[in-house]
Design an enzyme around this catalytic site. Structure first.
Site, mmCIF file in Angstrom:
data_model
loop_
_atom_site.group_PDB
_atom_site.id
_atom_site.type_symbol
_atom_site.label_atom_id
_atom_site.label_comp_id
_atom_site.label_asym_id
_atom_site.label_seq_id
_atom_site.Cartn_x
_atom_site.Cartn_y
_atom_site.Cartn_z
ATOM 1 N N CYS A 57 0.818 -1.208 0.000
ATOM 2 C CA CYS A 57 0.000 0.000 0.000
ATOM 3 C C CYS A 57 0.863 1.274 0.000
ATOM 4 O O CYS A 57 1.381 1.646 -1.039
ATOM 5 C CB CYS A 57 -0.996 -0.035 1.157
ATOM 6 S SG CYS A 57 -2.449 0.959 0.801
ATOM 7 N N HIS A 116 -3.606 -4.933 0.248
ATOM 8 C CA HIS A 116 -2.936 -5.539 1.415
ATOM 9 C C HIS A 116 -3.004 -7.062 1.325
ATOM 10 O O HIS A 116 -3.914 -7.665 1.894
ATOM 11 C CB HIS A 116 -3.605 -5.071 2.704
ATOM 12 C CG HIS A 116 -3.376 -3.631 3.012
ATOM 13 N ND1 HIS A 116 -2.272 -3.190 3.698
ATOM 14 C CD2 HIS A 116 -4.088 -2.532 2.707
ATOM 15 C CE1 HIS A 116 -2.319 -1.879 3.814
ATOM 16 N NE2 HIS A 116 -3.417 -1.455 3.214
ATOM 17 N N GLU A 150 -1.408 -9.187 2.870
ATOM 18 C CA GLU A 150 -1.249 -9.826 4.182
ATOM 19 C C GLU A 150 -2.589 -10.191 4.824
ATOM 20 O O GLU A 150 -2.666 -11.084 5.669
ATOM 21 C CB GLU A 150 -0.440 -8.928 5.130
ATOM 22 C CG GLU A 150 -1.120 -7.637 5.597
ATOM 23 C CD GLU A 150 -0.938 -6.447 4.639
ATOM 24 O OE1 GLU A 150 -0.591 -6.669 3.471
ATOM 25 O OE2 GLU A 150 -1.154 -5.300 5.077
HETATM 26 N N1 GLN Z 1 -1.847 6.650 2.988
HETATM 27 C C1 GLN Z 1 -2.023 5.938 1.784
HETATM 28 C C2 GLN Z 1 -3.401 6.108 1.210
HETATM 29 O O1 GLN Z 1 -4.304 6.505 1.877
HETATM 30 C C3 GLN Z 1 -1.729 4.443 1.977
HETATM 31 C C4 GLN Z 1 -2.679 3.755 2.872
HETATM 32 C C5 GLN Z 1 -2.176 2.434 3.379
HETATM 33 O O2 GLN Z 1 -0.980 2.172 3.375
HETATM 34 N N2 GLN Z 1 -3.072 1.602 3.862
HETATM 35 O O3 GLN Z 1 -3.599 5.872 0.040
#
Ligand code: GLN
Length: 550
Positions: free
Chosen positions: A391, A522, A524
């Protein structure tokens, strides 16, 4: 109304928080399912947040996103990992959700002019949510974990709801209290008194525990079992030892040895298989706890570690677990080092990353520690250290590439620099309005979305299929107007949304880097003990290959 013969097991905590109620609830779920009784697992969080999405991870730990997109507590992650399947929105409730429903109903005249009270109206809403979750496809037993500790003001209504259920269906409801038995260093003796007091507290709610799970450093001995049994009115063979263990995944195996599952089934008069089938689980635990397995050294570079004088890795729980599962599959032991990226901004030498076999940058929000992470990503790219970004870890990898390879020195994300000259990461169109309206709760791009994988890429080779489904939690995305430039400079977007607009995976080709891959989603969140995630497995495989070369 409850279905005829449906059973309920409430898991409550005594003495203090953090004693592992979630692991006990998950283990009970696994044991009962393996005995042939399908379960549904429910987590009750007594806080007033409507979901876990708005809480700071250093305070609350990771936010676990369900397939549906609901942002929940990390215990839900444990439930999914133990059961090996996806949970639904019905399996999670907070006081915030419960009150929100009751208040909305009141505003709609749903209570027909009555005075709306915590008891019975809020309690009834809790009961109806428990019943709704129990209707899960084929479930015969609901295992419901009530968050917090007995004696808390916040969870009292939930305990009262459980009491009412027991009163209605005396033979179908049982209570498991997970309690802590300290062995103070100055005494060198295990003490039962705090647990006795906690049971008395629970009794004052009109609830008697049927089982006590005795969490302690060493196994509780027979003498103390006897003492607790008499003092707390709990059968001696219903006091279950739960000493500290190396891996939470050992818990169901230990409980099965103590015939915990069988005893639960007996009390609830569930007739079925005596023994749980835990062969595959045992094989996994053996591999995961084998101290002789060769090590693989991974640096996890994040920003949510510091809390007071303590370093907590809870914010990245699913990432840690995902690494463990893939390492176990490869017969390796992961040694994880937590590195706070803020250090690299204060002059800590980046070259210390050289000794690691692989680097992971997990998700995150906001400005702090970001330049430190970008430095680390540059180091991983230039020194050909396997890199997995999750992410934010993908957004920052793309920013690093844009700055240092494409030559856009001021490339940034508009999350940090609103009027960036080169916003290679930009807020998603539908998110703009939420931010303008200060609507933060439950408004990100959340939950499962499909993505297509390009032929001939590292991602496609790992997944071995073209169409995947992965869970998301973000507001920002790779700015489509920079995709061409980045691709021309050698970055490959190997996974995209079906319409091709959203970049879901970025990677470098094998010929330029042994493994440099990052995902907007994600992965994970879908890694499980018996089905490790292919991207984590391939990342570790690459890390091992690099280790060999060193
Ligand atoms: N801050 C970033 C976003 O909002 C990544 C979010 C995250 O890593 N879950 O897109």
């Amino acid at each position: 109304m409850a279905r005829e013969g449906h059973k309920y097991i409430f898991v409550l905590g005594g003495v203090m928080s953090g004693v592992g109620k979630g692991v006990v609830a998950s283990s009970i779920g696994l044991l009962l399912e393996q005995k042939g009784f399908p379960v549904n697992l429910v987590k009750v969080d007594p806080y007033l947040n409507v979901d876990a999405g708005t809480m700071n991870p250093t305070e609350h730990g990771e936010t676990f996103v369900l397939k549906s997109g609901l942002e929940t507590d990390q215990d839900m992650g444990n439930y999914e990992r133990f059961l090996g399947r996806d949970l639904t929105d019905d399996d999670y409730m907070t006081s915030g959700m419960v009150y929100q429903t009751v208040i909305a109903r009141e505003r709609g005249l749903g209570y027909g002019g009555k005075c709306v009270e915590a008891i019975p109206h809020v309690r009834d809403e809790i009961l109806s949510r428990i019943e709704k979750a129990a209707a899960y496809n084929g479930s015969r037993v609901s295992v419901i974990e009530i968050g917090g500790t007995i004696g808390d003001f916040q969870n009292a209504l939930f305990i009262d709801a459980a009491r009412v259920l027991k009163m209605r269906y005396p033979d179908d409801v049982l209570f498991v209290m997970v309690s802590y038995l300290p062995t103070p260093g100055t005494l060198g003796e295990m003490k039962t008194k705090p647990t006795q007091t906690a049971v008395r507290d629970l009794n004052s709610y009109g609830v008697q525990p049927d089982f006590l799970v005795a969490r302690s450093k060493e196994s509780i001995d027979e003498k103390r079992k006897e003492k607790l049994s008499i003092a707390c009115n709990v059968r001696r063979d219903h006091i279950i030892a739960a000493p500290d263990i190396n891996s939470i995944y050992e818990a169901p195996l230990n409980f099965e040895k103590d015939k915990f599952g069988e005893a639960l089934a007996d009390v609830l008069k569930l007739s079925g298989k005596k023994k749980a089938s835990l062969a595959a689980w045992s094989r996994f635990v053996k591999a995961a706890t084998n101290k002789k397995s060769p090590e693989v050294h991974i640096a996890v570079i994040g920003k949510y570690f510091d809390t007071g004088n303590f370093v907590l890795s809870d914010a990245y729980l699913s990432v840690i677990e995902a690494l463990k599962f893939s390492a176990a599959k490869l017969g390796r032991r992961p040694v994880l080092t937590w590195i706070n990226s803020k250090g690299f901004e204060k002059g800590e030498p980046i070259a210390k990353l050289k000794k690691f076999d692989g680097i992971v940058v997990p998700g995150g929000f906001g400005e702090s520690g970001i330049e430190g992470i970008i430095k680390a990503i540059k180091f991983a790219r230039e020194n050909k250290i396997p890199y997995l970004g999750l992410c934010y870890g993908m957004q920052l990898m793309v920013i690093e590439y844009a700055r240092n390879v494409v030559g856009l020195k001021n490339a940034h994300t508009t999350e940090i620099q609103k009027n960036s000259e080169d916003p290679v990461v930009d807020v998603m169109l539908e998110q703009k309005k939420h931010l303008a309206d200060n609507k933060y709760g439950g408004t990100m791009r959340l939950g499962s979305y499909p993505a297509y994988l390009k032929k001939g890429t590292v991602a496609r080779a790992a997944y071995k299929k073209e169409l995947i489904d992965e869970r998301h939690r973000h507001r920002y995305e790779i700015n489509p107007s920079y995709v061409k430039k980045l691709e021309e400079a050698g970055l490959v977007f190997s996974g995209t949304s079906p319409d091709g607009v959203l970049m879901e995976i970025a990677e470098l080709p094998k010929k330029t880097h042994p493994f440099m891959l990052a995902t907007q989603f994600h992965p994970e969140l879908q890694a499980r003990p018996l089905t490790p995630h292919p991207l984590f497995t391939e990342f570790l495989r690459a890390a091992l290959a690099c280790k060999k070369k060193k």
